[in-house]
Design an enzyme around this catalytic site. Structure first.
Site, mmCIF file in Angstrom:
data_model
loop_
_atom_site.group_PDB
_atom_site.id
_atom_site.type_symbol
_atom_site.label_atom_id
_atom_site.label_comp_id
_atom_site.label_asym_id
_atom_site.label_seq_id
_atom_site.Cartn_x
_atom_site.Cartn_y
_atom_site.Cartn_z
ATOM 1 N N ASP A 80 -3.108 -1.857 -8.525
ATOM 2 C CA ASP A 80 -4.214 -2.003 -9.471
ATOM 3 C C ASP A 80 -5.442 -2.536 -8.732
ATOM 4 O O ASP A 80 -6.558 -2.007 -8.841
ATOM 5 C CB ASP A 80 -3.767 -2.993 -10.562
ATOM 6 C CG ASP A 80 -4.707 -3.045 -11.749
ATOM 7 O OD1 ASP A 80 -5.697 -2.322 -11.748
ATOM 8 O OD2 ASP A 80 -4.438 -3.841 -12.674
ATOM 9 N N ASP A 95 -8.865 -0.216 -6.872
ATOM 10 C CA ASP A 95 -10.253 -0.500 -7.245
ATOM 11 C C ASP A 95 -11.087 -0.830 -6.011
ATOM 12 O O ASP A 95 -12.241 -0.409 -5.893
ATOM 13 C CB ASP A 95 -10.318 -1.683 -8.222
ATOM 14 C CG ASP A 95 -10.336 -1.210 -9.670
ATOM 15 O OD1 ASP A 95 -9.930 -0.056 -9.909
ATOM 16 O OD2 ASP A 95 -10.743 -1.994 -10.547
ATOM 17 N N LYS A 119 4.351 -8.195 -0.194
ATOM 18 C CA LYS A 119 4.169 -9.610 0.150
ATOM 19 C C LYS A 119 5.565 -10.124 0.535
ATOM 20 O O LYS A 119 6.087 -11.094 -0.039
ATOM 21 C CB LYS A 119 3.576 -10.342 -1.061
ATOM 22 C CG LYS A 119 3.097 -11.744 -0.782
ATOM 23 C CD LYS A 119 1.844 -11.820 0.067
ATOM 24 C CE LYS A 119 1.533 -13.267 0.402
ATOM 25 N NZ LYS A 119 0.497 -13.432 1.420
ATOM 26 N N ASP A 174 -2.502 -9.289 1.459
ATOM 27 C CA ASP A 174 -3.745 -9.994 1.814
ATOM 28 C C ASP A 174 -4.401 -9.328 3.026
ATOM 29 O O ASP A 174 -5.615 -9.117 3.076
ATOM 30 C CB ASP A 174 -3.488 -11.488 2.055
ATOM 31 C CG ASP A 174 -2.185 -11.779 2.761
ATOM 32 O OD1 ASP A 174 -1.403 -10.826 3.001
ATOM 33 O OD2 ASP A 174 -1.934 -12.949 3.104
ATOM 34 N N TYR A 212 3.694 -6.260 -14.688
ATOM 35 C CA TYR A 212 3.057 -5.883 -15.950
ATOM 36 C C TYR A 212 4.087 -5.545 -17.028
ATOM 37 O O TYR A 212 3.772 -5.541 -18.217
ATOM 38 C CB TYR A 212 2.106 -4.684 -15.764
ATOM 39 C CG TYR A 212 0.895 -4.975 -14.892
ATOM 40 C CD1 TYR A 212 0.576 -6.269 -14.506
ATOM 41 C CD2 TYR A 212 0.063 -3.954 -14.466
ATOM 42 C CE1 TYR A 212 -0.524 -6.533 -13.710
ATOM 43 C CE2 TYR A 212 -1.047 -4.203 -13.671
ATOM 44 C CZ TYR A 212 -1.333 -5.497 -13.287
ATOM 45 O OH TYR A 212 -2.430 -5.745 -12.499
#
Ligand code: NAD
Length: 357
Positions: free
Chosen positions: A248, A252, A192, A224, A143
């Site tokens: 992020d 959620d 990852k 994942d 970001y």
């Protein structure tokens, strides 16, 4: 008597309503435990645009920096929706994170037994409740990395760079391990590393930090797999630490397990004990000013402030127990009424939590 200085940013929509209830709860805690909480109210978001022309006045930043912690309601609303992106109320949040050096975002996902019907998972998966904290890196990664557009053999393209410095990973890992020491002594680091170079650095630095916490069990999961495990077996998690973008998404996902957005607190921490505490929800303009907002997310954010910035765990536990008691007594704000209960408004929710402390 200890004096704690808190900058309060009520913001817009339901922000002022929910922060009012959180400050009442803090005052009650102050009376009971002999602390003094000193509040300085400042403007940000739409309220600041209306009063000063900008969403984050310099005075607000200065007052926040001079305080021990910040409590924020929410910013934004229909009135300002037509402003260009960089003039919108929500820009105040990015400005505050940057100015205050808030690099660690903590989002607990707690499933209260009393609200278990609101959880979309099967009861056997969540039996006994859930208590997870996602520790998300907040000021680095993709970001904030280099971004741009360029021409390629396949035509116009765009890119965003995921980059982490060792120090950025180290400081967020320390937050996660410190937190695990106060909880169930388990950290799951999500990356990852099978594909990304930045994740291999992440995994190596987290393992180095882990050596200083021999009592804490460290697990590594690919993102994942972590997304699947959150649904298959969420009880395996205590503290999850991860990068900005993975955090992020996973925070959620974790929050959905708990039912209502009106129940979710959060903290954003800087170096030292400084932090900004706010509910996860927004300014809910559809219910603003109607005594319908659930103030529990903000009240639970105040409990996090007591625990993480002021080191007042008994007081924080007291607030959390009071919230549970009100739910156990069957009282629900409108957002929690799907499965019935005795309906209460914002103010009454505050009254009942005060009475339970
Ligand atoms: P929202 O979280 O404000 O509302 C989503 C839905 O949840 C609405 O139906 C609302 O009524 C309900 N809701 C939210 N909080 C509630 C509470 N405490 N009690 C009961 N019901 C609650 O999200 P949105 O509608 O996407 O955004 C509204 C405004 O808030 C926008 O301007 C958005 O940019 C802003 N926003 C601000 C923040 C923040 O300040 N941190 C976060 C998200 C959105």
């Amino acid at each position: 008597m200890m004096n704690y200085k808190i900058a309060v940013v009520p913001g817009d929509g339901i922000g002022p309503e929910v922060t009012t209830q959180a400050l009442r709860v803090l005052d009650r805690i102050g009376e009971k435990y002999n602390h003094h909480f000193e509040y300085t109210k400042v403007l940000a978001g739409g309220a600041a645009i209306d009063a000063t022309g900008g969403c984050l006045p310099r005075e607000t930043v200065e007052v926040c920096k001079a305080s021990d912690a910040v409590m924020l309601g929410a910013v934004g609303g229909w009135k300002w929706d037509t402003l260009p992106g960089d003039e919108r109320p929500e820009r105040a949040l990015l400005g505050l994170r940057k100015e205050l050096g808030l690099f660690a975002n903590l989002r607990p996902a707690i499933l209260f037994d009393e609200l278990s019907q609101a959880c979309p998972l099967k009861p056997e998966i969540t039996a006994g409740g859930l208590d997870i904290v996602v520790v998300r890196e907040l000021t680095g990664g993709i970001y904030f990395g280099e971004k741009g557009v360029k021409d390629t053999d396949l035509g116009p393209a765009a890119y965003d760079v995921e980059q982490y410095a060792e120090e950025e990973v180290r400081r967020i890992a320390i937050v996660a391990f410190d937190m695990a020491m106060k909880r169930n002594k388990k950290v799951t680091s999500v990356d990852k590393a099978n594909v990304l170079e930045s994740s291999r650095l992440w995994r190596r630095v987290v393992a180095e930090v882990a050596k200083d916490y021999p009592d804490v069990e460290l697990n590594n999961l690919y993102v994942d797999n972590a997304a699947m495990q959150m649904i298959l077996n969420p009880k395996q998690f205590d503290v999850i630490v991860t990068s900005n973008i993975f955090g992020d998404i996973l925070s959620d996902e974790a929050s959905q397990i708990t039912g209502s957005i009106g129940m979710l607190p959060s903290a954003s921490l800087a170096k030292g004990n400084f932090g900004m505490y706010e509910p996860v929800h927004g300014s809910a303009p559809d219910i603003a000013g109607q005594d319908k907002a659930n103030p529990m997310a903000t009240i639970l954010s105040a409990a996090m402030m007591l625990r993480y910035t002021f080191g007042l765990s008994d007081e924080a536990n007291d607030i959390e127990a009071a919230v549970k008691k009100v739910l156990a007594d069957g009282y629900r704000t409108p957002d929690l009424m799907a499965n019935g209960g005795k309906q209460m408004g914002t103010q009454e929710a505050g009254d009942r939590i005060l009475a339970a402390i």
